[in-house]
Scaffold this active site. Sequence first.
Site: not given
Length: 440
Positions: A129, A193, A225, A248, A270, A273, A339-340, A427, A432
């Site tokens: 995306y 969508q 978003n 961000t 920054q 954005h 993030e940064h 167990e 098994h």
Amino acid sequence: MISRIDLRGRTLSRRELLAELPRAEVDVEHAADVVAPILADVHARGAAALRDLSERFDGVRPAHVRVPAAQVQAAVDALDPQVRAALEETIRRVRQVHRAQKPADFTVQVAPGAQVRQRWIPVRRVGLYVPGGLAVYPSSVVMNVVAAQEAGVGALAVTSPPQRANGGLPDAVVLATCALLGVDEVYAAGGAQAIAMLAYGAVGSEDVDGETLCEPVDVITGPGNVYVTAAKRLVRGVVGIDSEAGPTEIAILADGTADADHVAADLVSQAEHDPLAASVLVTPSVELVGAVEAKLVDRAAATRHSARVQTSLAGRQSAIVLVDDLEAGLAVVNAYGAEHLEIQTADAAAVAERVTSAGAIFVGPYSPVSLGDYMAGSNHVLPTGGCSHFTSGLGVHSFVRAVQVVEYDADALAAVAGRIVALADAEGLPAHGEAVRARF
């Protein structure tokens, strides 16, 4: 313009510190309620729903949901040569770094005739995306596509919102970047969508009724978003996702040696954005704070997206945090998990080694976040909202799975058969053990 948080002389627990630090408020739960009907609509009606939703949310009804290959190629043919050269260099650097990320297979001989191998296998198909709201991000095409290609993914689909200014196609530079990377499966779809289309697949086209438009993918990556984030949350489990990306953010740990204009410029970069973008400075230097505040006023007023920047800097998610010393500053940035994270201090490399939580760390005065956005070679799709405490940024690892291959011969199994039976009985799972005994 930007608030101050004074932590000097205070001893805070981790919980108290987190409560003091600025953070954007994003209601993903509410957004999930909004997007759930959108996901259901695309799941049920496919391409028809995608066109209707594009008209509703993007103000344009794309003639083709899947962009014709000729139009993808036409975009690169028309690309400005300087932009093309910059993109090609970005691709080269990002590919060089991501090629080195690929994990190696290994084999362990547990005992004679007993081995466990670990193979790294790429996912079959991914959906990438690329946002297209307040800004368009051809650089995000590079970050997503190169990581997937270097992982060995066989099929890639890129989707980005249709743009009215480009006749219902995604942004022209986004299309051109896809062409430069050899990607010809591109969709004019955005928002929740688009996430639904990638997760569930979509059928129906303008040409052949019932024709498959988009095959479902295994992993969806890329920022967006709050509605894109909510959609990714809702389809997680149907597909894998990279992370739930929030607004961000940048944090800068600086001392009195930092250049106030550099710091202010990076905070503004920054903030442009998004009005919800977070810009945070952490410093023990009162003198630096005063100088940065003055520079912020000038730079915020002069920049192209001045209103957006000023809203971001004045928001509760942005602040200047005053601390007693660098040790306290490290505690703050490690709790924040930006993030940064920029380190603009004396001996910045040594300070950076003590950082435990950040999406990416930028060391010294000549490693701004803008470098990482475009040309460093690192990936700029990074965890936000403190998610760096438990997850990594996008990379080759986002598109591969570890599969263990177990191979024992008869003697190797016989050597541990009694112990397997003992554990199985302990167990309460005797079948098994019987499955082992049956072989002898």
